[in-house]
Design an enzyme around this catalytic site. Structure first.
Site, mmCIF file in Angstrom:
data_model
loop_
_atom_site.group_PDB
_atom_site.id
_atom_site.type_symbol
_atom_site.label_atom_id
_atom_site.label_comp_id
_atom_site.label_asym_id
_atom_site.label_seq_id
_atom_site.Cartn_x
_atom_site.Cartn_y
_atom_site.Cartn_z
ATOM 1 C CE1 TYR A 41 5.573 -9.256 19.791
ATOM 2 C CE2 TYR A 41 6.710 -11.170 18.847
ATOM 3 C CZ TYR A 41 6.283 -10.436 19.839
ATOM 4 O OH TYR A 41 6.490 -10.961 21.033
ATOM 5 N N GLY A 43 1.427 -6.226 13.066
ATOM 6 C CA GLY A 43 -0.232 -5.665 12.926
ATOM 7 C C GLY A 43 -0.900 -6.397 12.057
ATOM 8 C CB THR A 44 -4.194 -5.817 11.246
ATOM 9 O OG1 THR A 44 -4.807 -5.934 12.863
ATOM 10 C CG2 THR A 44 -5.402 -6.422 10.429
ATOM 11 C CB CYS A 45 -1.179 -4.730 7.424
ATOM 12 S SG CYS A 45 -0.733 -4.780 5.351
ATOM 13 N N GLY A 180 -19.749 -6.929 1.886
ATOM 14 C CA GLY A 180 -18.936 -5.855 1.803
ATOM 15 C C GLY A 180 -17.653 -6.078 1.255
ATOM 16 N N GLY A 268 -18.406 -6.726 9.024
ATOM 17 C CA GLY A 268 -17.986 -5.202 9.509
ATOM 18 C C GLY A 268 -16.799 -5.355 10.565
ATOM 19 C CG ASP A 309 -7.838 -0.212 10.912
ATOM 20 O OD1 ASP A 309 -7.480 0.633 10.298
ATOM 21 O OD2 ASP A 309 -7.739 -1.642 10.669
ATOM 22 C CG HIS A 443 1.972 0.264 -26.510
ATOM 23 N ND1 HIS A 443 0.613 0.374 -26.417
ATOM 24 C CD2 HIS A 443 2.256 -0.171 -27.479
ATOM 25 C CE1 HIS A 443 0.301 -0.538 -27.217
ATOM 26 N NE2 HIS A 443 1.140 -0.732 -28.011
#
Length: 458
Positions: A41, A43-45, A180, A268, A309, A443
């Site tokens: 639930y 997703g992949t992320c 990769g 991959g 994807d 800065h």
């Protein structure tokens, strides 16, 4: 079999789909979201990608900066990092499920989806089969790791990126097949925790897509952290040997063997379409196996779209989110937004320090016919970097010599994943680089390195 009718059916719980679902429901549509696993639930992320890996990367960096960490201490800190990662993922997974499940216009179906016809999808749930009929269907099933045809790759000590996230014991020796971005992130994570990491890359060029000066700097910094790289090295066979693994390698100098306690396969990712039965819907795939879409994300079937994807676009969560924006515009807007609008998409690789890039490298700009001006700046020039005690890295900018427009920016250094977004927004404006050069930044900050970098362009 129970039959239910919906206005929209979304297969997969990824970023694009989970954002699209409530939007469609708010337009008055009856929406169903199908997710194969309750562990996915969001997703992949959230579950096996960005969130858990970056959480481990952060903890790895902290451990790498500490002194006096012996094997037992590092194992304990690694175990604690896994626990904190799991707690974060569980929290976010629950929030994502509740966001959709509590919406009155959305039905969440947990089960395996398979097309029966262009408008019908069979969903196998624990409670039985549901035939879901929908006027519009959105494929959002993501991607999965590619497993090359190597004898022994199904061994007990061989893992994909998903499985590595649950590896309870910190390996003393980790071999990573593939150099990769995913392989490099895991290499950096495990080296930070104290593993001896060796990356085995079949190709002969390290990070071939990156600027060559930046790539060499990345390699030098990672090697200084103890990561070893073996290029032009192909893994021919993997053999389990009790609690360790032996890899048979093919190199330009002949065959060799390598011992490791764990092997990560990072060669991959491919479209996650197994079992979808796309043929029944008439949906075509590309030669690489991704769902074929046009610039509006429409598949070869007019009422079916593919987002995230699975459609073969850049495999980033924020691209999946932009897929949602395109569909929103195409379905309920002025239909002007397409994938062709994506210019200067930034990306970050969360090694230590992180690498971020937007636009062209010097080599790409030259190939495209630009006459360029470039500038480099070591991260050591940053006061903020010295405060953070993170002085490794290099910045580089590429400017069109004729128009003075900024063509590309790369930063290998602390907080680069934030700084690159500033440059990306600026590049969209098309203004001469001098405007960004003379912009006032706070800065001390890593962002102000942009002033110094662009000030070095002659």
């Amino acid at each position: 079999m129970i039959k239910e009718t919906f206005d929209a059916l979304i297969i997969g719980f990824g970023k694009g789909g989970k954002t699209l679902a409530p939007f469609l429901a708010e337009q008055g549509l009856k929406v169903a979201v199908v997710e194969k696993s309750p562990l996915m639930y969001g997703g992949t992320c959230i579950n096996i990608g960005c969130i858990p890996t970056k959480a481990l990367a952060y903890q790895s960096h902290i451990v790498s900066q500490e002194e006096g960490n012996g094997p037992e201490s590092r194992q304990a800190k690694y175990a604690r990092a896994l626990q904190e990662k799991d707690e974060l993922v569980t929290l976010l997974r629950g929030k994502n499920f509740n966001n959709l499940n509590s919406h009155p216009g959305i039905t969440v179906l947990t089960g395996t989806a398979s097309f029966q016809s262009p408008h019908e999808v069979r969903v196998e749930t624990e409670a039985g089969s549901i035939l879901a009929e929908a006027e519009r269907i959105f494929i959002n099933t993501g991607a999965k790791p590619v497993l090359p045809d190597i004898p022994g790759i199904d061994g007990a000590h061989v893992y994909t990126s998903t499985e590595m996230l649950d590896l309870a014991k910190l390996p003393s020796r980790l071999a990573i097949i593939g150099g990769g971005y995913i392989g490099l992130e895991f290499a950096s994570i495990y080296a930070g925790f104290g593993s001896e990491v060796t990356v085995l890359e079949n190709g002969g060029v390290f990070m071939p897509r990156e600027d060559r000066e930046i790539a060499e700097e990345v390699k030098k910094v990672l090697e200084a952290k103890g990561i070893r790289f073996r290029l032009q090295t192909k893994v021919s066979r993997i053999a389990e040997q009790g609690e360790s693994v032996q890899l048979l390698l093919s190199t330009p100098d002949g065959e060799d063997t390598f011992q490791a306690d764990a092997v990560l396969v990072a060669t991959g990712r491919q479209a996650n379409t197994d079992g979808l039965n796309l043929e029944a819907a008439g949906v075509e795939v590309t030669g690489r196996g991704f769902v074929r879409v046009d610039e509006t994300l429409q598949t070869t079937v007019p009422h079916i779209w593919a987002i995230g994807d699975v459609n073969g676009g850049p495999q980033f969560t924020y691209i999946s989110l932009d897929d949602y924006r395109i569909l929103k515009n195409q379905l309920f807007g002025d239909r002007t937004r397409t994938t062709g609008d994506r210019r200067f998409v930034p990306y970050s690789v969360f090694i230590d320090p992180p690498l971020a890039q937007v636009g062209y490298t010097e080599q790409e700009a030259l190939k495209r016919g630009h006459t360029v001006k470039t500038a480099k700046l070591p991260v050591t020039a940053s006061t903020r970097a010295r405060q953070l005690k993170q002085t490794e890295g290099l910045l580089k900018a590429v400017v069109d010599a004729e128009t003075d427009r900024l063509l590309g920016f790369t930063m290998f250094g602390a907080e680069s994943s934030e700084v690159v977004n500033i440059v990306s927004v600026f590049m969209q404006s098309g203004q001469p680089y001098s405007v960004l050069r003379d912009t006032i930044f706070t800065h001390p900050s890593m962002a102000e390195t942009i002033n110094d970098l662009l000030g070095a362009i002659q």
